[in-house]
Design an enzyme around this catalytic site. Sequence first.
Site, PDB file in Angstrom:
ATOM      1  CB  THR A 463      -0.861   0.014   1.276  1.00  0.00           C
ATOM      2  OG1 THR A 463       0.020  -0.192   2.383  1.00  0.00           O
ATOM      3  CG2 THR A 463      -1.891  -1.082   1.255  1.00  0.00           C
ATOM      4  N   GLY A 504      -3.554   0.900  10.148  1.00  0.00           N
ATOM      5  CA  GLY A 504      -2.094   0.799  10.211  1.00  0.00           C
ATOM      6  C   GLY A 504      -1.404   2.142  10.330  1.00  0.00           C
ATOM      7  CG  ASN A 583       2.911   9.687  -0.861  1.00  0.00           C
ATOM      8  OD1 ASN A 583       2.471  10.062  -1.952  1.00  0.00           O
ATOM      9  ND2 ASN A 583       4.141   9.216  -0.722  1.00  0.00           N
ATOM     10  CD  GLN A 590      -4.083   1.331  -0.433  1.00  0.00           C
ATOM     11  OE1 GLN A 590      -4.932   0.734   0.214  1.00  0.00           O
ATOM     12  NE2 GLN A 590      -3.273   0.716  -1.233  1.00  0.00           N
ATOM     13  N   GLY A 656      -7.425   2.650   3.515  1.00  0.00           N
ATOM     14  CA  GLY A 656      -7.273   1.383   2.804  1.00  0.00           C
ATOM     15  C   GLY A 656      -8.575   0.772   2.318  1.00  0.00           C
ATOM     16  CD  GLU A 657     -10.269  -2.198   5.564  1.00  0.00           C
ATOM     17  OE1 GLU A 657     -10.863  -3.242   5.809  1.00  0.00           O
ATOM     18  OE2 GLU A 657      -9.586  -1.599   6.395  1.00  0.00           O
TER      19      GLU A 657
HETATM   20 MO1  MOS Z   1      -8.637  -5.237   6.063  1.00  0.00          MO
HETATM   21  S1  MOS Z   1     -10.082  -6.567   5.455  1.00  0.00           S
HETATM   22  O1  MOS Z   1      -9.163  -4.996   7.688  1.00  0.00           O
HETATM   23  O2  MOS Z   1      -7.193  -6.105   6.006  1.00  0.00           O
END
Ligand code: MOS
Length: 690
Positions: A463, A504, A583, A590, A656-657
Amino acid sequence: MEARSMGTVLDRVDGREKVTGRAAYAVEHDGALDQAPLHGWLLTSTTAKGRVLRVDASDALAHPEVVAILDHTNAPRLADTEDHELAVLQDDRIGFRGQIVALVLAETIEAAREGARLVRVHEEVAGAEVRLEGAETYTPEAANGGFETDTDQGDLDTAWASAPVRLKHTYATPPEFNNPMEPHAATALWRDGSLTLWDSTQAVHGVASTLAPMLGIDRDRVRVIAPYIGGGFGCKGLPHGPEMAVALAARWADGRPVKLAVTRQQMFGLTGYRTRTVSHLSIGAEPDGRIVALEHAAVGQSSKVKEFVEQTAVPARMMYAAPHRRTSHRVAALDVAVPSWMRAPGEMPGMFALEVAMDELAEATGIDPIELRERNEPEVDPETGNPFNNRRLVECLQRGAEIFGWEGRPTEPRATLEGEWWVGTGVASATYPSSFFPGNAARIVALDDDRYAVSIGAVDIGTGSRTVLVQIAADALGVDPAAVDLAIADTDLPKATVAGGSSGTNSWGTAITQTAQQFRADHGEHPDPGVETTTTAEAYPDTAGHALHSFGAVFAETRVHRLTGEIRVPRLLGVYSVGRVINPMTARSQLLGGLTMGLSAALFEEGYQDPRFGHVVTQDLASYHVASHADVGDLRVEWLDDVDELSTPMGSRGIGEIGIVGTAAAILNAASHATGVRVRDLPATADVFL
Ligand code: MOS
């Protein structure tokens, strides 16, 4: 803290290693090994439920390069077999088709594979229950993430009964499979009672602390290293059976390393997946579109081997205002593979259902879909009563409408035919919680020439987290990113939580920032080389009393061929409020990736289950379709200027999601606008429009 590198593009610090092929992935660590490794190959069950009667290894063992066949009779014993997904090769029980029943070890990978073909596994077959339809469901203790299964506010039944506008439909998502480019893979070395695992994982510390007690050894006797990872999407967030299998094989080989790569086909049974979800959604509203009653009853599928409950109804608890609301989760435990995390568990299927339902409400009330969402903006978090921190959904919708050209859109569906194509546009909201996991630690050591060594046991699954952590460390220390030597991805480094839940960068970045602040307090601006500070970020900050979420708006143009039903998405736009973007390059990637995965879910992805054995027959990327380049048109991502210092000291939230959330709904809302055909089941294939 002052943003100098944050907010600017920094090329990936590991880009050169990756594009020149020098980056070593999980089964490419031969340089660290002093002996040629053994190669493993997994054998899996063919029946869904039953017992392993006998593993006939005689022909395989006659192969000159096959070294051993491990099965439940001769594999090393585990100290703890409570977790039936991870306790592989410990007993003769078969809990799903595709379960690990034996492991071949050979001198070469070719011999291991050939050996696997020569092993004959005799299985006793028992009656299996593999279909969600008609299966008995139960109320689990909690849903994934620790969420309550049921909530009930106000008087839903009464409000529903008297609502002037009522919509009640069922929405469904199919089994979906993560399938990162690099399958699950590991190299394991057991020596002097300690295990070293070069693993493809989203959590090195998580793997070590899960495996060690099961193996009956101290936690500090397991070292997990994961410098480069070819993607995860959640399936590498928790250890699965293959990791334990290779650890057991290494213990058996005692001193000799063992490599194991899961095959693409095995990725469909051994490493987690998103289960089928069924959402029963009821919305009662006033004629002006204001929701008075909202019910989301989610039914999912779990495995008898290990429970997993997709938290599908959770977003309906906070997304829109509604005085009367009920949500619930029920699951059926079946004799099937163990489900797990897949990008935005809960939000992805839940927001598909809710956002298509909102489009249906817009149509039923004759209100523009954006206006409808504005009318249902809650003043506080409907679930907790806490104020939202930085809820900018309406701005995302409005900014998106502007960029996309929403104005002048025909109100009625099936209004635009261009050549042979019905053309429509659609919108959906997106949301994802801002997660911060406590317990992350970082270490900073002063080097020569005002350089700094920064270390944390985080991972970069592809990522760009390695790059953004360098930027965060640089700004926290007040130096140039080039002055930061960052070390990650090793349990010998300070403890870090999972690259999951879009937590993260939030969690690791906070630990690095707090450690940098402490380092400066301890050692000043020009520290002596060698001085160091290590701290653990227990909590940042006191966010209790606030609802922390990111928001977004997804716009789609969908075209459906009037004769063939072929469906195309020439335009897709996502506008997000995600806090400070650290960034812009890696962030954009992402979000583009999330949108693409949402497009893939809308049009293609579906695991077809064999009704007899419960396994997925579309177990490769030829038959399990994902979006390819030709399926992706003009894909655009924008974000609002944001700094959210309540969520993290960097001002950022996770990204990320959220890109996958709402995307399938936007596309199918546009398909409905194009054709007048409402799709409530993913994916939308050509036949549904004919
Ligand atoms: Mo994401 S599905 O919480 O790695």
